[in-house]
Design a protein around this motif. Structure first.
Motif, mmCIF file in Angstrom:
data_model
loop_
_atom_site.group_PDB
_atom_site.id
_atom_site.type_symbol
_atom_site.label_atom_id
_atom_site.label_comp_id
_atom_site.label_asym_id
_atom_site.label_seq_id
_atom_site.Cartn_x
_atom_site.Cartn_y
_atom_site.Cartn_z
ATOM 1 N N GLN A 74 -41.251 -2.375 -3.222
ATOM 2 C CA GLN A 74 -42.830 -2.480 -3.166
ATOM 3 C C GLN A 74 -43.136 -3.876 -2.892
ATOM 4 O OE1 GLN A 74 -41.521 -3.067 -7.622
ATOM 5 N NE2 GLN A 74 -42.684 -0.996 -8.185
ATOM 6 N N VAL A 75 -42.814 -4.409 -2.198
ATOM 7 C CA VAL A 75 -42.844 -5.913 -1.953
ATOM 8 C C VAL A 75 -43.808 -5.215 -0.303
ATOM 9 C CG1 VAL A 75 -41.596 -7.479 -0.488
ATOM 10 C CG2 VAL A 75 -41.388 -7.455 -2.891
ATOM 11 N N LEU A 76 -42.729 -4.892 0.221
ATOM 12 C CA LEU A 76 -42.842 -3.873 1.492
ATOM 13 C C LEU A 76 -44.201 -3.145 2.048
ATOM 14 C CD1 LEU A 76 -42.278 -3.836 4.577
ATOM 15 C CD2 LEU A 76 -41.228 -1.966 3.549
ATOM 16 N N SER A 77 -45.017 -2.601 0.169
ATOM 17 C CA SER A 77 -45.969 -2.021 0.554
ATOM 18 C C SER A 77 -47.159 -2.996 0.073
ATOM 19 C CB SER A 77 -45.476 -0.864 -0.971
ATOM 20 O OG SER A 77 -47.158 -0.504 -1.128
ATOM 21 N N VAL A 78 -47.140 -3.907 -0.779
ATOM 22 C CA VAL A 78 -47.875 -5.051 -0.948
ATOM 23 C C VAL A 78 -47.815 -5.974 0.444
ATOM 24 C CG1 VAL A 78 -48.058 -7.405 -2.116
ATOM 25 C CG2 VAL A 78 -47.128 -5.620 -3.543
ATOM 26 N N LEU A 79 -46.626 -5.949 1.241
ATOM 27 C CA LEU A 79 -47.253 -6.330 2.684
ATOM 28 C C LEU A 79 -48.405 -6.004 3.077
ATOM 29 C CD1 LEU A 79 -43.967 -8.717 2.670
ATOM 30 C CD2 LEU A 79 -46.066 -9.710 2.002
ATOM 31 N N ASP A 80 -48.380 -4.386 3.553
ATOM 32 C CA ASP A 80 -48.600 -3.116 4.323
ATOM 33 C C ASP A 80 -50.278 -4.025 4.449
ATOM 34 O OD1 ASP A 80 -49.803 -1.740 6.009
ATOM 35 O OD2 ASP A 80 -48.963 -0.166 4.168
ATOM 36 N N ILE A 81 -50.228 -4.339 5.611
ATOM 37 C CA ILE A 81 -51.731 -5.382 6.633
ATOM 38 C C ILE A 81 -52.641 -4.356 7.150
ATOM 39 C CG2 ILE A 81 -49.997 -6.722 7.856
ATOM 40 C CD1 ILE A 81 -50.111 -4.926 10.328
ATOM 41 N N ARG A 82 -52.289 -3.009 6.917
ATOM 42 C CA ARG A 82 -53.605 -1.243 7.173
ATOM 43 C C ARG A 82 -54.107 -1.952 5.795
ATOM 44 N NH1 ARG A 82 -49.061 3.298 7.948
ATOM 45 N NH2 ARG A 82 -48.327 2.276 6.217
ATOM 46 N N PRO A 83 -54.571 -1.656 4.904
ATOM 47 C CA PRO A 83 -55.001 -0.962 3.856
ATOM 48 C C PRO A 83 -56.159 -2.398 4.096
ATOM 49 C CG PRO A 83 -52.920 -1.497 1.848
ATOM 50 C CD PRO A 83 -52.668 -1.227 3.875
ATOM 51 N N THR A 108 -56.051 -5.557 2.435
ATOM 52 C CA THR A 108 -55.855 -6.848 1.874
ATOM 53 C C THR A 108 -55.776 -7.972 1.523
ATOM 54 O OG1 THR A 108 -53.898 -6.310 1.339
ATOM 55 C CG2 THR A 108 -54.889 -4.977 0.097
ATOM 56 N N SER A 109 -56.431 -9.002 1.424
ATOM 57 C CA SER A 109 -57.112 -10.044 2.054
ATOM 58 C C SER A 109 -55.694 -10.870 1.433
ATOM 59 C CB SER A 109 -57.723 -10.599 0.705
ATOM 60 O OG SER A 109 -57.678 -11.223 -0.504
ATOM 61 N N ILE A 110 -55.532 -12.128 1.828
ATOM 62 C CA ILE A 110 -53.832 -13.029 1.508
ATOM 63 C C ILE A 110 -54.026 -13.035 0.175
ATOM 64 C CG2 ILE A 110 -54.853 -15.489 2.534
ATOM 65 C CD1 ILE A 110 -51.629 -13.694 3.436
ATOM 66 N N ARG A 111 -55.340 -13.341 -0.082
ATOM 67 C CA ARG A 111 -55.759 -14.468 -1.164
ATOM 68 C C ARG A 111 -54.494 -12.963 -2.185
ATOM 69 N NH1 ARG A 111 -54.960 -18.253 -2.950
ATOM 70 N NH2 ARG A 111 -56.229 -19.139 -1.657
ATOM 71 N N GLU A 112 -55.222 -11.802 -2.325
ATOM 72 C CA GLU A 112 -55.018 -10.722 -3.159
ATOM 73 C C GLU A 112 -53.254 -9.636 -3.058
ATOM 74 O OE1 GLU A 112 -56.155 -5.433 -3.533
ATOM 75 O OE2 GLU A 112 -57.808 -6.832 -2.517
ATOM 76 N N CYS A 113 -52.751 -9.805 -1.698
ATOM 77 C CA CYS A 113 -51.369 -10.145 -1.479
ATOM 78 C C CYS A 113 -50.539 -10.845 -2.551
ATOM 79 C CB CYS A 113 -51.204 -9.760 0.403
ATOM 80 S SG CYS A 113 -49.877 -10.113 0.833
ATOM 81 N N GLU A 114 -51.000 -12.533 -2.487
ATOM 82 C CA GLU A 114 -49.891 -13.154 -3.103
ATOM 83 C C GLU A 114 -50.634 -13.069 -4.876
ATOM 84 O OE1 GLU A 114 -50.680 -18.453 -3.586
ATOM 85 O OE2 GLU A 114 -51.669 -17.097 -3.494
ATOM 86 N N ASN A 115 -51.479 -12.505 -5.224
ATOM 87 C CA ASN A 115 -51.574 -12.494 -6.416
ATOM 88 C C ASN A 115 -51.030 -10.985 -6.702
ATOM 89 O OD1 ASN A 115 -53.311 -14.285 -7.163
ATOM 90 N ND2 ASN A 115 -55.296 -12.664 -6.078
ATOM 91 N N GLN A 116 -50.503 -9.863 -5.878
ATOM 92 C CA GLN A 116 -49.798 -8.918 -6.307
ATOM 93 C C GLN A 116 -48.198 -8.823 -6.064
ATOM 94 O OE1 GLN A 116 -50.770 -5.487 -3.280
ATOM 95 N NE2 GLN A 116 -53.284 -5.981 -3.601
ATOM 96 N N LEU A 117 -48.096 -9.880 -5.260
ATOM 97 C CA LEU A 117 -46.495 -10.502 -5.452
ATOM 98 C C LEU A 117 -46.122 -11.428 -6.469
ATOM 99 C CD1 LEU A 117 -45.941 -11.569 -1.579
ATOM 100 C CD2 LEU A 117 -45.040 -10.336 -2.273
ATOM 101 N N LEU A 118 -47.111 -12.715 -6.868
ATOM 102 C CA LEU A 118 -46.843 -12.608 -8.382
ATOM 103 C C LEU A 118 -46.395 -12.539 -9.371
ATOM 104 C CD1 LEU A 118 -49.440 -16.074 -7.357
ATOM 105 C CD2 LEU A 118 -46.944 -16.244 -8.288
ATOM 106 N N VAL A 119 -47.553 -10.906 -9.552
ATOM 107 C CA VAL A 119 -47.344 -9.886 -10.557
ATOM 108 C C VAL A 119 -45.660 -9.601 -10.330
ATOM 109 C CG1 VAL A 119 -47.968 -8.351 -11.444
ATOM 110 C CG2 VAL A 119 -49.428 -9.771 -11.170
ATOM 111 N N LEU A 120 -45.603 -9.538 -9.336
ATOM 112 C CA LEU A 120 -44.772 -8.516 -9.139
ATOM 113 C C LEU A 120 -42.874 -9.099 -8.945
ATOM 114 C CD1 LEU A 120 -43.136 -5.627 -8.314
ATOM 115 C CD2 LEU A 120 -43.865 -6.583 -5.722
#
Length: 110
Positions: free
Chosen positions: A33-42, A44-56
C-alpha cells in the motif's frame, strides 16, 4: 535524510515497517500500500502523498513518513525495479523515473 539507492532493495519497505508491525503478512500488505502511495506515475502531489501516508501509517510513524517523502522517487523506483517480473515492466518504471518532474527519478537509476 536522503537514502542511497544501494540501501533500497525489494524488501526495504517491509524492513522499515517490521519495527512497528508484528505480523509479517500485515507488514507485506502495508508495504504494498505504501509503495502504491509513493508511485510517481499518477502525478499526485507531495502533499496528497503525505496525507495518504498519514492515514495509512498514522502520526506515530511521522519520522518514517518524512523519510519516505524525502526519498519518494528513489524508494518507488528502486523497489519497483527490483520487484519487476519482466523487462517490459522494468522499462515502464525506468521511463516513469526519467519523466519524473521533480528530477529525483533519474537519480534512482544511478
Amino acid at each position: 535524510r536522503i537514502l542511497s539507492v544501494h540501501e533500497i532493495d525489494a524488501h526495504y519497505l517491509q524492513r522499515r515497517l517490521a519495527a512497528t508491525l508484528d505480523d509479517a503478512d500485515e507488514c507485506a500488505k502495508v508495504a504494498d500500500q505504501v509503495l502504491s502511495v509513493l508511485d510517481i506515475r499518477p502525478g499526485t502531489s507531495i502533499r496528497e502523498c503525505e496525507n495518504q501516508l498519514l492515514v495509512l501509517l498514522g502520526f506515530e510513524r511521522f519520522d518514517l513518513i518524512k523519510t519516505l517523502l524525502a526519498n519518494r522517487a528513489r524508494i518507488w523506483g528502486c523497489v519497483s525495479i527490483k520487484r519487476a517480473v519482466d523487462e517490459s515492466t522494468r522499462d515502464l518504471v525506468e521511463k516513469a523515473l526519467m519523466e519524473d518532474e521533480s528530477g529525483e527519478g533519474g537519480k534512482a537509476l544511478n
